[in-house]
Design a protein around this motif. Structure first.
Motif, PDB file in Angstrom:
ATOM      1  N   ILE A 112       0.847  -1.078  -0.016  1.00  0.00           N
ATOM      2  CA  ILE A 112       0.223  -0.113  -0.014  1.00  0.00           C
ATOM      3  C   ILE A 112       0.818   1.322   0.023  1.00  0.00           C
ATOM      4  N   ALA A 113       0.512   2.080  -0.854  1.00  0.00           N
ATOM      5  CA  ALA A 113       1.322   3.350  -1.123  1.00  0.00           C
ATOM      6  C   ALA A 113       0.310   4.571  -0.259  1.00  0.00           C
ATOM      7  N   HIS A 114       1.146   5.373  -0.100  1.00  0.00           N
ATOM      8  CA  HIS A 114       0.449   6.840   0.448  1.00  0.00           C
ATOM      9  C   HIS A 114       0.724   7.899  -0.370  1.00  0.00           C
ATOM     10  N   LEU A 115      -0.200   8.598  -0.872  1.00  0.00           N
ATOM     11  CA  LEU A 115       0.132  10.037  -1.458  1.00  0.00           C
ATOM     12  C   LEU A 115      -0.336  10.841  -0.504  1.00  0.00           C
ATOM     13  N   ALA A 116       0.840  11.468  -0.047  1.00  0.00           N
ATOM     14  CA  ALA A 116       0.596  12.548   1.078  1.00  0.00           C
ATOM     15  C   ALA A 116       0.381  13.684   0.590  1.00  0.00           C
ATOM     16  N   GLY A 158       1.599  -4.556  11.514  1.00  0.00           N
ATOM     17  CA  GLY A 158       2.885  -5.496  11.180  1.00  0.00           C
ATOM     18  C   GLY A 158       3.248  -5.303   9.754  1.00  0.00           C
ATOM     19  N   ILE A 159       2.949  -4.207   8.979  1.00  0.00           N
ATOM     20  CA  ILE A 159       3.208  -4.181   7.481  1.00  0.00           C
ATOM     21  C   ILE A 159       4.472  -3.017   7.505  1.00  0.00           C
ATOM     22  N   GLU A 160       5.525  -3.491   7.084  1.00  0.00           N
ATOM     23  CA  GLU A 160       6.535  -2.393   6.762  1.00  0.00           C
ATOM     24  C   GLU A 160       6.423  -1.607   5.601  1.00  0.00           C
ATOM     25  N   VAL A 161       6.352  -0.072   5.953  1.00  0.00           N
ATOM     26  CA  VAL A 161       6.233   0.641   4.555  1.00  0.00           C
ATOM     27  C   VAL A 161       7.705   0.852   3.984  1.00  0.00           C
ATOM     28  N   GLU A 162       7.766   0.605   2.799  1.00  0.00           N
ATOM     29  CA  GLU A 162       9.013   0.657   1.854  1.00  0.00           C
ATOM     30  C   GLU A 162       9.426   2.115   1.946  1.00  0.00           C
ATOM     31  N   PRO A 163      10.480   2.501   2.137  1.00  0.00           N
ATOM     32  CA  PRO A 163      10.924   3.906   1.750  1.00  0.00           C
ATOM     33  C   PRO A 163      10.569   4.297   0.237  1.00  0.00           C
ATOM     34  N   ASN A 164      10.107   5.567   0.494  1.00  0.00           N
ATOM     35  CA  ASN A 164       9.585   6.146  -1.034  1.00  0.00           C
ATOM     36  C   ASN A 164       8.360   5.724  -1.576  1.00  0.00           C
ATOM     37  N   MET A 165       7.729   4.763  -0.663  1.00  0.00           N
ATOM     38  CA  MET A 165       6.303   4.465  -0.987  1.00  0.00           C
ATOM     39  C   MET A 165       5.575   5.321  -0.676  1.00  0.00           C
ATOM     40  N   VAL A 166       5.803   6.474   0.184  1.00  0.00           N
ATOM     41  CA  VAL A 166       4.984   7.310   0.333  1.00  0.00           C
ATOM     42  C   VAL A 166       5.689   8.792  -0.380  1.00  0.00           C
ATOM     43  N   SER A 167       4.633   9.355  -1.199  1.00  0.00           N
ATOM     44  CA  SER A 167       5.125  10.382  -1.864  1.00  0.00           C
ATOM     45  C   SER A 167       4.395  11.416  -1.658  1.00  0.00           C
ATOM     46  N   TYR A 168       5.181  12.758  -1.607  1.00  0.00           N
ATOM     47  CA  TYR A 168       4.633  14.120  -1.082  1.00  0.00           C
ATOM     48  C   TYR A 168       4.019  14.935  -2.275  1.00  0.00           C
ATOM     49  N   ARG A 212       2.379  12.582  -9.069  1.00  0.00           N
ATOM     50  CA  ARG A 212       3.067  11.828  -8.242  1.00  0.00           C
ATOM     51  C   ARG A 212       2.610  10.337  -8.194  1.00  0.00           C
ATOM     52  N   CYS A 213       1.467  10.137  -8.791  1.00  0.00           N
ATOM     53  CA  CYS A 213       1.018   8.714  -9.078  1.00  0.00           C
ATOM     54  C   CYS A 213       1.858   7.885 -10.060  1.00  0.00           C
ATOM     55  N   ARG A 214       2.131   9.005 -11.047  1.00  0.00           N
ATOM     56  CA  ARG A 214       3.044   8.314 -12.265  1.00  0.00           C
ATOM     57  C   ARG A 214       4.238   7.869 -11.618  1.00  0.00           C
ATOM     58  N   GLU A 215       5.029   8.814 -10.904  1.00  0.00           N
ATOM     59  CA  GLU A 215       6.263   8.417 -10.232  1.00  0.00           C
ATOM     60  C   GLU A 215       6.079   7.182  -9.230  1.00  0.00           C
ATOM     61  N   LEU A 216       5.088   7.068  -8.548  1.00  0.00           N
ATOM     62  CA  LEU A 216       4.818   6.078  -7.749  1.00  0.00           C
ATOM     63  C   LEU A 216       4.708   4.576  -8.613  1.00  0.00           C
ATOM     64  N   MET A 217       4.035   4.626  -9.601  1.00  0.00           N
ATOM     65  CA  MET A 217       3.766   3.554 -10.335  1.00  0.00           C
ATOM     66  C   MET A 217       4.834   3.241 -11.040  1.00  0.00           C
ATOM     67  N   ALA A 218       5.471   4.031 -11.536  1.00  0.00           N
ATOM     68  CA  ALA A 218       6.905   3.452 -11.994  1.00  0.00           C
ATOM     69  C   ALA A 218       8.008   2.918 -11.096  1.00  0.00           C
ATOM     70  N   ALA A 219       7.853   3.704  -9.907  1.00  0.00           N
ATOM     71  CA  ALA A 219       9.006   2.963  -8.916  1.00  0.00           C
ATOM     72  C   ALA A 219       8.424   1.645  -8.332  1.00  0.00           C
ATOM     73  N   VAL A 263      -3.305   5.066  -0.692  1.00  0.00           N
ATOM     74  CA  VAL A 263      -4.344   5.538   0.255  1.00  0.00           C
ATOM     75  C   VAL A 263      -3.822   7.150  -0.248  1.00  0.00           C
ATOM     76  N   ALA A 264      -4.701   7.884  -0.658  1.00  0.00           N
ATOM     77  CA  ALA A 264      -4.512   9.343  -1.209  1.00  0.00           C
ATOM     78  C   ALA A 264      -5.099  10.359   0.009  1.00  0.00           C
ATOM     79  N   ALA A 265      -4.335  11.488   0.047  1.00  0.00           N
ATOM     80  CA  ALA A 265      -4.558  12.224   1.259  1.00  0.00           C
ATOM     81  C   ALA A 265      -5.963  13.135   1.052  1.00  0.00           C
ATOM     82  N   ASN A 266      -6.427  13.187  -0.101  1.00  0.00           N
ATOM     83  CA  ASN A 266      -7.641  13.640  -0.266  1.00  0.00           C
ATOM     84  C   ASN A 266      -8.087  13.164  -1.725  1.00  0.00           C
ATOM     85  N   ASP A 267      -9.425  13.565  -1.942  1.00  0.00           N
ATOM     86  CA  ASP A 267     -10.168  13.118  -3.261  1.00  0.00           C
ATOM     87  C   ASP A 267      -9.547  13.740  -4.494  1.00  0.00           C
ATOM     88  N   MET A 268      -9.013  14.882  -4.560  1.00  0.00           N
ATOM     89  CA  MET A 268      -8.455  15.521  -5.717  1.00  0.00           C
ATOM     90  C   MET A 268      -7.416  14.817  -6.152  1.00  0.00           C
TER      91      MET A 268
END
Lengths: 346, 346
Positions: B187-191, B214-224, B236-243, B251-256
């Motif tokens: 699970i990634a977070h778009l902060a 108990g799930i470890e969040v991989e570094p950079n799987m949270v994008s700002y 940010r989503c493009r970057e995330l999907m590529a990486a 989980v997006a920080a809001n609907d937009m």
DNA sequence: ATCGGTGATGCAATCGGTTGTATAATATAC
DNA sequence: GTATATTATACAACCGATTGCATCACCGAT
């Protein structure tokens, strides 16, 4: 700590002049200001600035009958049509030193009355009405008080009140002609409530445009929604589709109604735009995000608000200025909900 | 015609009492009112009603330092999050005899300052701040003036100011746990931007909830994201999907931001929810109309506004009342953008 | 009959600017 | 050198409601 506010007398004392003189030195009114010696005026102004002096609006307004505030009445800020209009109003008003008093009427005349009274008693310098109802009770009431009024998003039939709106008739004309140019002739209209000027003008334009194109509108192919809501849109659309299965396009009086139609389509397995085309009105903020993205009539909401406020300010400064009625042009935004008519396979 | 306003002296004359007595008879203050003979008071009140008397707010406020108005500062009314909040504020305030002064700050501190000054100089009885920034410059400034302030949609870390908001942390917890319960672990977070309390709290909760499960969040799987906008979401989503091509949920920080992701998905042919699930936050008005309808965290926007106004009124009447910080519970709205994780076919 | 107390009301100052009118000081005219 | 404009400023009333204080009438108690 709430340090005592700095008053005109304070700065008068510091500048060693009489409060009356200080008042004139700081006045915006050029006639008054030039009564005082430029040097004295400069000194007073400097001190006022240093002391961060702000005249008390209550005191000032008590004497001058001016509040530097404008009342804005809208049906419901929750309706996505209004935020950008309000924003325009506020930006313009704020730029001119006015503040906005906002009230939601819910199209309830008792509420409207109450809010209006509150604003009148607070001595607003003008009222801007974004309510779309066609009755003018409130308007004549305000006019009777010699208070500037501006209508936004609607106009009076006789253009007796300054107003800013988009050209509803032109908008519908564009919508209908767009469909005609795609080959549609069996076009239905899902009309809005007729107590709103928007509902009334749009239906009128629908008939006119159809006639102008030489297409006869079958009786009952115009359905009246009782409110600009999704539910009403769905309901009327179902009726329409049942009565006229060969309709190939719908002109909805606004986007909410159009979205209601989407729902009805889905229920009966009608595909949009393959089986039927539809165009909305207003270009609500989400109209481009739904599926299919809705073809709609857009207009510059923000500017409409801004210009309305402008008119109000003009009226405040010069109550006898011309009664302007401003129409901002609508525009057709073609998206995916309209397409060329196809021969229906029976 | 603008008939001269009826003044306290008018009704005093008619009731054959001194203006002072009339004032007391009409006062809301029980202590003052009981100083006057009940019969006299009744007579005065009757006449006042007959004459449709309304005390001049300017005169009153000049003497009492009360304006019966409340300033409301929001970033931008055009943001669909705010209209319902404003509506709640206005309804509550209106019910208590207050009027709303509205200002849009655009998150620009210069604008905010200007608007605030205008409101302060108009002697608002309280301020309600719906601006989401975490710095408190303005807040301390208002507090220094001994003016009641209420924050809406955010709280201060130390809870030093009355506030009403939803529980951001709880909301994200629900979102994350929902995804986990569907079998997701990648699970990634778009902060959101971190200068907003909403952005900061949501990211914090994301980490906490993931760890708790108990799930470890991989570094950079949270994008700002740099703003709560669709464009940033897409980028940010493009970057995330590529990486992280193996991510199965966001989980997006809001609907937009979430809608921005939709766009990125479409570009790269990723199907939602088949290939990836996504949860938004705020439940913006159009979130149920887009395709696929967005699973999101909702909260009672209207009530948040209403309660904030309530707190403000309470504070106005009793400046020493307890500093309440109210959290209204968020709720998970499951729609079509989330589904059970499926084994990806390589 | 006198006094203290109480209840109801009148009086007048006040909030903080604004503005019409009076006054003082200076300039211009004869 | 006096009369008349002209200019700059001071004075004071005013906007309309609020409120501390003064006043007065009337009560019962002594």
């Amino acid at each position: 700590m709430a340090a005592r506010r700095v008053t005109l007398r304070d700065i008068a004392r510091l500048a060693e002049v009489h409060p009356g003189t200080a008042s004139r030195a700081l006045s915006d009114d050029e006639k008054l200001k030039k009564l005082v010696n430029p040097e004295t005026a400069a000194r007073v102004q400097r001190i006022a600035k240093e002391m961060n002096y702000n005249p008390d609006p209550a005191a000032r307004s008590l004497k001058t009958r001016r509040s530097h505030s404008v009342g804005v009445l809208i049906p419901d800020i929750t309706n996505p049509l209004f935020p950008p209009i309000i924003r325009g109003i506020e930006d313009c008003l704020g730029g001119n030193g006015f503040v906005v008093l906002l009230g939601n009427t819910d199209d309830d005349s008792k509420r409207e009355r109450m809010l209006l009274d509150g604003m009148l008693s607070r001595r607003v310098d003008a009222m801007i009405l974004a309510t779309a109802k066609r009755d003018h009770d409130v308007v004549v009431d305000i006019v009777a008080q010699d208070l500037p009024v501006v209508l936004v998003n609607r106009v009076l039939d006789n253009h007796a009140i300054p107003s800013v709106a988009t050209d509803d008739m032109a908008g519908i004309r564009m919508a209908v002609n767009h469909l005609i140019s795609l080959g549609h002739t069996k076009i239905a209209h899902l009309a809005g409530p007729q107590e709103f000027s928007t509902g009334a003008n749009r239906i009128k334009s629908f008939y006119l445009t159809m006639n102008a194109a030489g297409i006869e509108v079958e009786p009952n192919m115009v359905s009246y929604a009782e409110s600009f809501s999704q539910a009403e849109g769905a309901k009327r659309c179902r009726e329409l589709m049942a009565a006229f299965p060969d309709v190939t396009a719908i002109v909805a009086a606004n986007d909410m109604l159009a979205i209601g139609c989407y729902q009805a389509f889905e229920e009966s397995g009608i595909r949009c735009p393959e089986d039927i085309s539809i165009v909305g009105f207003n270009d609500a903020p989400f109209s481009d995000k739904i599926s299919p993205p809705l073809t709609s009539i857009t207009f510059p909401h923000y500017q409409v608000g801004f210009e309305a406020a402008n008119l109000a300010v003009e009226r405040i400064h010069n109550p006898n200025s011309a009664t302007k009625v401003l129409f901002l042009p609508p525009e057709l935004v073609v998206r995916k909900s309209t397409t060329a008519v196809s021969v229906k396979l029976k």
